[in-house]
Every structure is written in C-alpha cells, then in structure tokens.
Design a protein around this motif. Structure first.
Motif, PDB file in Angstrom:
ATOM      1  N   ASP A  26       0.826  -1.208   0.000  1.00 58.49           N
ATOM      2  CA  ASP A  26       0.000   0.000   0.000  1.00 58.49           C
ATOM      3  C   ASP A  26       0.859   1.256   0.000  1.00 58.49           C
ATOM      4  OD1 ASP A  26      -2.161  -1.768   0.252  1.00 58.49           O
ATOM      5  OD2 ASP A  26      -1.955  -1.775   2.442  1.00 58.49           O
ATOM      6  N   THR A  27       1.758   1.303   0.948  1.00 57.68           N
ATOM      7  CA  THR A  27       2.590   2.501   1.116  1.00 57.68           C
ATOM      8  C   THR A  27       4.001   2.183   0.659  1.00 57.68           C
ATOM      9  OG1 THR A  27       1.217   2.893   3.051  1.00 57.68           O
ATOM     10  CG2 THR A  27       3.116   4.327   2.780  1.00 57.68           C
ATOM     11  N   TYR A  28       4.136   1.920  -0.650  1.00 63.09           N
ATOM     12  CA  TYR A  28       5.414   1.417  -1.148  1.00 63.09           C
ATOM     13  C   TYR A  28       6.318   2.497  -1.716  1.00 63.09           C
ATOM     14  CZ  TYR A  28       2.126   1.349  -5.038  1.00 63.09           C
ATOM     15  OH  TYR A  28       1.162   1.709  -5.920  1.00 63.09           O
ATOM     16  N   ALA A  29       5.907   3.727  -1.645  1.00 68.08           N
ATOM     17  CA  ALA A  29       6.736   4.816  -2.164  1.00 68.08           C
ATOM     18  C   ALA A  29       7.988   4.985  -1.312  1.00 68.08           C
ATOM     19  CB  ALA A  29       5.937   6.122  -2.157  1.00 68.08           C
ATOM     20  N   VAL A  30       8.980   5.691  -1.878  1.00 64.98           N
ATOM     21  CA  VAL A  30      10.129   6.044  -1.047  1.00 64.98           C
ATOM     22  C   VAL A  30       9.671   7.118  -0.069  1.00 64.98           C
ATOM     23  CG1 VAL A  30      11.897   5.523  -2.778  1.00 64.98           C
ATOM     24  CG2 VAL A  30      10.918   7.828  -2.659  1.00 64.98           C
ATOM     25  N   ALA A  31      10.421   7.297   0.987  1.00 64.00           N
ATOM     26  CA  ALA A  31      10.095   8.354   1.939  1.00 64.00           C
ATOM     27  C   ALA A  31      10.405   9.688   1.287  1.00 64.00           C
ATOM     28  CB  ALA A  31      10.925   8.178   3.201  1.00 64.00           C
ATOM     29  N   THR A  32       9.421  10.553   1.226  1.00 65.81           N
ATOM     30  CA  THR A  32       9.662  11.870   0.633  1.00 65.81           C
ATOM     31  C   THR A  32       9.644  12.921   1.745  1.00 65.81           C
ATOM     32  OG1 THR A  32       7.309  12.130   0.271  1.00 65.81           O
ATOM     33  CG2 THR A  32       8.599  11.296  -1.578  1.00 65.81           C
ATOM     34  N   SER A  33      10.004  14.111   1.378  1.00 63.34           N
ATOM     35  CA  SER A  33       9.944  15.204   2.344  1.00 63.34           C
ATOM     36  C   SER A  33       8.484  15.598   2.558  1.00 63.34           C
ATOM     37  CB  SER A  33      10.710  16.410   1.808  1.00 63.34           C
ATOM     38  OG  SER A  33       9.946  17.001   0.771  1.00 63.34           O
ATOM     39  N   PHE A  35       7.077  17.975   1.570  1.00 60.11           N
ATOM     40  CA  PHE A  35       6.532  18.617   0.365  1.00 60.11           C
ATOM     41  C   PHE A  35       6.276  17.608  -0.744  1.00 60.11           C
ATOM     42  CE2 PHE A  35       9.456  21.587   2.499  1.00 60.11           C
ATOM     43  CZ  PHE A  35       8.486  22.412   3.046  1.00 60.11           C
ATOM     44  N   GLY A  36       6.485  16.347  -0.478  1.00 57.04           N
ATOM     45  CA  GLY A  36       6.283  15.308  -1.488  1.00 57.04           C
ATOM     46  C   GLY A  36       4.822  14.927  -1.614  1.00 57.04           C
ATOM     47  N   TYR A  37       4.571  13.812  -2.307  1.00 57.97           N
ATOM     48  CA  TYR A  37       3.193  13.344  -2.476  1.00 57.97           C
ATOM     49  C   TYR A  37       2.772  12.524  -1.256  1.00 57.97           C
ATOM     50  CZ  TYR A  37       6.293   9.814  -4.536  1.00 57.97           C
ATOM     51  OH  TYR A  37       7.323   8.954  -4.765  1.00 57.97           O
ATOM     52  N   SER A  38       1.468  12.275  -1.167  1.00 61.09           N
ATOM     53  CA  SER A  38       0.912  11.686   0.058  1.00 61.09           C
ATOM     54  C   SER A  38       1.517  10.332   0.412  1.00 61.09           C
ATOM     55  CB  SER A  38      -0.593  11.478  -0.074  1.00 61.09           C
ATOM     56  OG  SER A  38      -1.166  12.589  -0.670  1.00 61.09           O
ATOM     57  N   MET A  39       1.674   9.466  -0.618  1.00 62.86           N
ATOM     58  CA  MET A  39       2.155   8.120  -0.277  1.00 62.86           C
ATOM     59  C   MET A  39       3.576   8.183   0.275  1.00 62.86           C
ATOM     60  SD  MET A  39       2.766   4.614  -2.333  1.00 62.86           S
ATOM     61  CE  MET A  39       1.377   4.518  -3.446  1.00 62.86           C
ATOM     62  N   GLU A  45       6.443   8.622   7.369  1.00 63.46           N
ATOM     63  CA  GLU A  45       5.923   8.479   8.726  1.00 63.46           C
ATOM     64  C   GLU A  45       6.188   7.094   9.295  1.00 63.46           C
ATOM     65  OE1 GLU A  45       2.327  11.639   8.784  1.00 63.46           O
ATOM     66  OE2 GLU A  45       1.787   9.548   9.257  1.00 63.46           O
ATOM     67  N   GLY A  46       6.027   6.082   8.419  1.00 63.19           N
ATOM     68  CA  GLY A  46       6.308   4.704   8.844  1.00 63.19           C
ATOM     69  C   GLY A  46       7.761   4.569   9.266  1.00 63.19           C
ATOM     70  N   LEU A  47       8.638   5.155   8.461  1.00 61.50           N
ATOM     71  CA  LEU A  47      10.071   5.078   8.739  1.00 61.50           C
ATOM     72  C   LEU A  47      10.409   5.788  10.049  1.00 61.50           C
ATOM     73  CD1 LEU A  47      12.971   4.375   7.668  1.00 61.50           C
ATOM     74  CD2 LEU A  47      12.960   6.619   6.555  1.00 61.50           C
ATOM     75  N   GLU A  48       9.851   7.007  10.187  1.00 66.65           N
ATOM     76  CA  GLU A  48      10.221   7.815  11.358  1.00 66.65           C
ATOM     77  C   GLU A  48       9.622   7.286  12.648  1.00 66.65           C
ATOM     78  OE1 GLU A  48      12.734   9.613  11.167  1.00 66.65           O
ATOM     79  OE2 GLU A  48      12.765   9.465   8.987  1.00 66.65           O
ATOM     80  N   SER A  49       8.411   6.709  12.559  1.00 60.56           N
ATOM     81  CA  SER A  49       7.860   6.184  13.806  1.00 60.56           C
ATOM     82  C   SER A  49       8.631   4.934  14.230  1.00 60.56           C
ATOM     83  CB  SER A  49       6.349   5.936  13.707  1.00 60.56           C
ATOM     84  OG  SER A  49       6.095   4.964  12.735  1.00 60.56           O
ATOM     85  N   SER A  50       9.146   4.180  13.250  1.00 57.44           N
ATOM     86  CA  SER A  50       9.975   3.013  13.584  1.00 57.44           C
ATOM     87  C   SER A  50      11.265   3.468  14.259  1.00 57.44           C
ATOM     88  CB  SER A  50      10.339   2.230  12.322  1.00 57.44           C
ATOM     89  OG  SER A  50       9.181   1.816  11.661  1.00 57.44           O
ATOM     90  N   GLY A 243      11.416  -3.071   6.220  1.00 51.99           N
ATOM     91  CA  GLY A 243      12.382  -3.632   7.160  1.00 51.99           C
ATOM     92  C   GLY A 243      12.414  -2.847   8.457  1.00 51.99           C
ATOM     93  N   ALA A 244      12.453  -1.531   8.349  1.00 54.97           N
ATOM     94  CA  ALA A 244      12.504  -0.676   9.543  1.00 54.97           C
ATOM     95  C   ALA A 244      11.259  -0.887  10.399  1.00 54.97           C
ATOM     96  CB  ALA A 244      12.639   0.791   9.136  1.00 54.97           C
ATOM     97  N   VAL A 245      10.100  -0.973   9.727  1.00 56.96           N
ATOM     98  CA  VAL A 245       8.843  -1.190  10.458  1.00 56.96           C
ATOM     99  C   VAL A 245       8.876  -2.564  11.125  1.00 56.96           C
ATOM    100  CG1 VAL A 245       6.339  -1.514  10.169  1.00 56.96           C
ATOM    101  CG2 VAL A 245       7.508   0.372   8.984  1.00 56.96           C
ATOM    102  N   GLY A 246       9.395  -3.546  10.393  1.00 60.94           N
ATOM    103  CA  GLY A 246       9.522  -4.889  10.952  1.00 60.94           C
ATOM    104  C   GLY A 246      10.466  -4.906  12.148  1.00 60.94           C
ATOM    105  N   PHE A 247      11.576  -4.194  12.025  1.00 58.56           N
ATOM    106  CA  PHE A 247      12.563  -4.128  13.108  1.00 58.56           C
ATOM    107  C   PHE A 247      11.918  -3.522  14.358  1.00 58.56           C
ATOM    108  CE2 PHE A 247      17.154  -2.418  14.100  1.00 58.56           C
ATOM    109  CZ  PHE A 247      17.192  -3.224  15.228  1.00 58.56           C
ATOM    110  N   ALA A 248      11.233  -2.387  14.166  1.00 63.51           N
ATOM    111  CA  ALA A 248      10.612  -1.713  15.316  1.00 63.51           C
ATOM    112  C   ALA A 248       9.559  -2.606  15.962  1.00 63.51           C
ATOM    113  CB  ALA A 248       9.986  -0.395  14.865  1.00 63.51           C
TER     114      ALA A 248
END
Lengths: 384, 219
Positions: A26-33, A35-39, A45-50, A243-248
């Motif tokens: 679902d949320t397979y985009a790269v992490a953007t700033s 100012f990027g697109y929603s996905m 957010e997934g990366l940073e919360s992990s 991976g990061a989400v899995g690790f967290a």
C-alpha cells in the motif's frame, strides 16, 4: 525440527510480517519530504515512527538511529567511519577485543591493511576483557575502541559500564556490538557513555537485512558508502521501510517475561548437562551471560559429529569445531578464552528463541546424553 | 523464481557416508594389538587410532579396529577402511588409498578430505608399527626434497580436496641442515592459510632428521 540456533538467525514473528505488509503493497513509495506526495509522506511516517520506537527502547533520540542492512554494515560503518574521521585529528590506532564477531574483527583487519594499527585485547578464561589491559592499551593516537556487549558464541556479557567509563575518561570513542544483547540485556544510552552501537533485527524475530547503528549526537563518522542523502546523509540508499517497520515491531514484541523464559531454558540446559553428563565444561561466564545462550564443551567428542547426530534427531544446534566451519578453523572465541583445539572441538552452542519451550531444552539434553555416550564409545580419548 | 522446498532431510554427505557414520563398523580397541597407529591432525583437531592383529606367517590382517575422535567423514572413512583392510596382507593393505575409501563411500565433500585422510594414515601407521616391531623396516631414510614432496602429497588443499602438490599450491621446497622451507602460493591471510600451515608443520616436523619447518606464504 527443534531449532536451537537462534543466535544465527530467528524465525520471523507473524506479527512482524503483518506490520511490514502495508509497506510493500500500500505505502510502497520512497520516503519523501513533507513537500512530497501523500504516499511518500505516509512512507516517511512509517520510517520515522519506527526510528522513534527503536530510539525510545534505547533511551536515545531519533536522529541517533541510522538504519542499515544489518549488523555487518553497522559495524563496518562504525569502525571505518570513526577511523577515517579521526585518522588526522586523533590518530591511526584502534582497539578491539580478540573475541569480537566477524563484522568487527574483520573490519579491524581491513583497517590494518589500510595502515591503521590495531590492538586485539586479550580476554580471560570466561571471555571478559581485561580492564587494566584496556586502560594501558589506549594511547593519544587511539581513535576508537570496539568491544562487544555480549559474545555471539559463549554468551559472556562484558562490563560495559566499566568499559565505557574508561573510554570516557580517556576521551576515546567507544563502539559496542549489541547484536545478541539488544532487548535481552539492559542498554540505556542515557546512562552509558557509549558512542556507537550495532543493532540487528534478525536475532529478535525480526526480518533479516535490516539493522541500525546508534550514533551518539556529534560523533564524528565519515560516510562510507556513497550515494544519496538518506538517513541524515549518513547512509545512502533507498530506505528499507518495510524492514525498519519490521525491526521496530520486533523490538516492541520482546518482553521481559519472554527473556526470563529463555533464561530458564538456558539454565535447564546448563544444569542438566553439567550434572547428568560427565566431562562437560561450560564456556563463558555462568553469571554474566546472554539469557538465551548455553555453550558447553563435551570432552572427547567432536562437534560436527554431534551436530549431525542432533540433526538426524531433529535438532539444529551449532559448534565451534573446525570441522563445522567454512574456513576449517576452530572458533576464535574458544581459542581466545585460552581454550585449546580440544575445547573448541567438542563445543556445542544452544541458543533459544520465542518459539522454544522448556520441553525443547529437555529433549535436547536427552538427545545429547545419548549422542555423547555413543561418540565416546568410539573415541580413543574417552575414559571408558 | 520459485524455489521448491525439499521434503527430505538434507545432509552434506552421501547415504553411504551417513550409514557408516550412524553405525560404524569395526569400532573399538584390540587388546594387545600386533600393530597400533595413532594419527592426529592439529589442523582440524581430529584423531584416529587403528589397531591390527596380524597372522605372523601369511602377514594377513586378521582383525582390525579403529577409534575416532572426529567428524562424520573421519568416522565413516575409519569404518570403510577397516572393512577394506580386513583379510588383506600388510602389503596389500598398505596400498589402500584415500581415493578408494572415498569411492567406496560414494564420494566425500572436498573440504572434508583431510579429516578422512587421517583414517587412511592411521591404518598405514598401524602397519608401520607392526613392521618396525618385527624388524621389517630397513634403514632410516635421509630427508630429501623427494621425501618432502612425498609427504606433502598427504596435505590437502581444502579449496579442492586434492593434495597441495597436485594442485600446484607448493611453489618451492628445500631442505638444508635439518631446516625445511616450504613456499605456498597463497596470501598469509587466506582463510585456509593457518590450517594448511599447521598440517604441513605436522607432516614434516615428525621426520627424524628435521629440526625446523618454515612455511612461507607468498603475500
């Protein structure tokens, strides 16, 4: 198969996989700033919360967690990064213990080839680094000390507090490889003046291919892999968000209760082996050791024969015997604690994880007594 | 890509090796043996003892037993080599090679060659022991380059499972005043360098007129 090689790798927890799935489909985009697109913002957010979750487990702040591909990369990054950053300012000397796992040991050897001087610290018969030896090994030129938290083979947990205090007092960076101890032994960066910590997910029922390096704020590290500006410009490459989400998630799932259960299995194996089988010696410290690790030498038998017999009976265990290793070299850890070839030859490691029960520990020792008796029957060394 | 999961258990050894490993033949000690050989390799840590009973007239091996402090291939080779030796004359038994044993076992992983060679050497040592005790051995041989080359044929190159001579790993050998020098075509930090070195030191260091062995790596 009763799997007792959880130090090598663990079975993934389904809950970890479930948490990761949305980041594949679902949320397979790269992490953007922002100012990027929603996905991309969701992915970020997934990366940073992990990152936040792992940081809080360590008493660290988010910016101090750099995701990597695992403990090998983390330790490369720590040793090479610090050595390169400090070679002019500080010097070309680094210190590691003799019984480090290969990511640290072989990175130190690689640095040696690049002209760094490396001191390989001795350990005592239980695997503890000699603190006086450490003190006297540190010179004005020393850029970094790297001493593991707990040993991958014999389970001995170092006195990290004392080690970190020595390094702090001497004003030398300290890295520790916590691959096997993270979440299982206490580690709080607010209390310990350690600068760099290697972490991995594959030892705690997380996915392989993801790990992290804790980098204390303002620690000088030269980027060692060139590419994009990800991970605070410290680690290039498209972020492994699933991976990061899995690790967290894996970190969140480790509980104190579970760790105590593993410890009970460990103790059962150690106590039963020592009391029920003759000529058995524990490798590593009895008191200060990883809760999930038991390592014993069964004298007069060879480890590869033991593991093969165990495999035939449905158990996965590991050995420090030369015959079992790809390099045909007996375990450098067992030799490091002053053990001879014979000690390594008959060493067997049992490491426990979430999917083991006390019955597994008992069944393993039942099988071991039978196998050891049989192999001693044909051994020229055994007392009969 | 779909990777099929094999349902049966997967072992790195042939069925034959596993069978001999599970139920090794001719295991144990012979009390008051006519010949006894004990071979150990510090390089891998394995050790083998071979005991023989010999018919004094015909020199036929009437009984043979072995003990092993070793890995699976060591145990299996001990089992098969003692099967092969039983009923043979000493001269016939001396000619049993590692290759024969390995073929009998349906092949051994190359990296395991040096653990299994030990069993063959154990048998030869037991025969030599018998011959020495019964005055069948002639003069002590002076160690020459030929002797060294001959001995090095028993040092395995773990990269291939063949010996270090055949695989051209030895660049140069020399012997002078009890000092043997062996130059190996490998960097000193190669993963197999320490085990090859130890193996060579052991094979050459035991020669009666050799005082020192220098093993030199190329880089």
């Amino acid at each position: 198969m009763i799997y007792l090689d959880n130090a090598a790798c663990t079975r993934l927890d389904e809950r970890v996989l479930e948490a990761m799935k949305p980041y594949f489909f679902d949320t397979y985009a790269v992490a953007t700033s922002e100012f990027g697109y929603s996905m991309g913002i969701d992915a970020k957010e997934g990366l940073e919360s992990s990152r936040e979750s792992i940081a809080s487990r360590l008493g660290a702040s988010s910016e101090e967690i750099i995701f990597t591909s695992g403990d090998t990369e983390s330790s490369n990054m720590a040793l090479k990064g610090a050595a390169w950053a400090l070679k002019e300012k500080k010097g070309r000397h680094i210190i590691v213990s003799k019984i480090e796992d290969f990511p640290v040991l072989n990175t130190a050897k690689a640095l040696q080839k690049q002209g760094f001087e490396v001191t390989y610290l001795d350990v005592d018969a239980e695997g503890f680094v000699d603190l006086e030896g450490l003190k006297s090994a540190i010179t004005k030129e020393t850029a970094l000390v790297s001493i593991q938290y707990a040993n991958q083979e014999i389970g001995t947990a170092q006195d990290l507090k004392a080690i970190s205090e020595i390094c702090e007092e001497k004003d030398v960076l300290l890295h520790t490889d916590a691959t096997h101890s993270f979440t299982r032994l206490p580690l709080n960066m607010k209390e310990l003046p350690v600068d760099l910590v290697t972490l991995a997910a594959h030892t705690i029922h997380g996915p392989r291919g993801i790990g992290a390096l804790y980098v204390r704020k303002d620690t000088p590290i030269t980027k060692f892999m060139d590419g994009g500006f990800q991970e605070f410009n410290m680690r290039a490459g498209v972020e492994n968000i699933p991976g990061a989400v899995g690790f967290a998630t894996a970190v969140e799932l480790v509980t104190e209760d579970e760790t105590r259960q593993l410890e009970a299995m460990r103790d059962r194996v150690i106590e039963r082996a020592l009391s029920e089988i003759s000529d058995v010696a524990l490798n590593g410290s009895r008191e200060k050791r990883l809760p999930q690790n038991a390592n014993l030498t069964f004298h007069y038998v060879e480890g590869e024969s033991v593991t093969l017999h165990m495999d035939m009976r449905g158990f996965a265990v590991s050995t420090g015997s030369a015959c079992f290793s790809r390099s045909l070299e007996a375990s450098h850890v067992i030799r490091g604690i002053g053990g001879d070839h014979e000690r390594a030859h008959g060493s067997v490691r049992f490491t426990f994880g979430r999917y083991n029960r006390m019955e597994d520990a008992d069944a393993a020792i039942d099988a071991m007594s039978e196998i050891v008796a049989r192999l001693r029957e044909i051994s020229p060394l055994a007392r009969k | 890509m779909k990777v099929e999961k094999k349902s049966e258990m997967r072992f790195p050894y042939s069925e034959k090796v596993l069978e001999h490993f599970r139920n090794p033949h001719n295991v144990g000690k012979i009390e008051n043996p006519d010949g006894k050989g004990l071979e150990g390799s510090p390089a891998c840590g394995d050790m083998v003892a071979v005991y023989i009973k010999v018919e004094p007239e015909t020199k036929v091996i009437e009984d043979v037993k072995f003990e092993s402090y070793g890995c699976a291939s060591n145990i299996a080779t001990g089992s098969v080599i003692t099967d092969l030796a039983r009923g043979k004359t000493l001269d016939e038994a001396k000619k049993i090679t590692w290759k024969q044993a390995s073929e009998e076992l349906g092949g051994l992983p190359p990296i395991k060659a040096h653990c299994s060679v030990l069993a063959v050497e154990g048998l030869r040592a037991a025969i030599r022991d018998y011959e020495e005790k019964h005055g069948l051995v002639t003069e002590k041989e002076t160690t020459t380059e030929e002797v060294i080359q001959q001995r090095l044929k028993h040092v395995m190159n773990p990269l291939t499972g063949l010996d270090v001579i055949r695989t051209n790993l030895i660049l140069k050998t020399s012997v002078e005043a009890g000092v043997v020098r062996v130059v190996i075509d490998l960097p000193a930090d190669h993963q197999f360098a320490p085990s090859i070195k130890e193996d060579i030191m052991e094979k050459l260091g035991s020669l009666w007129d050799v005082e020192r062995v220098d093993v030199v790596f190329t880089a």
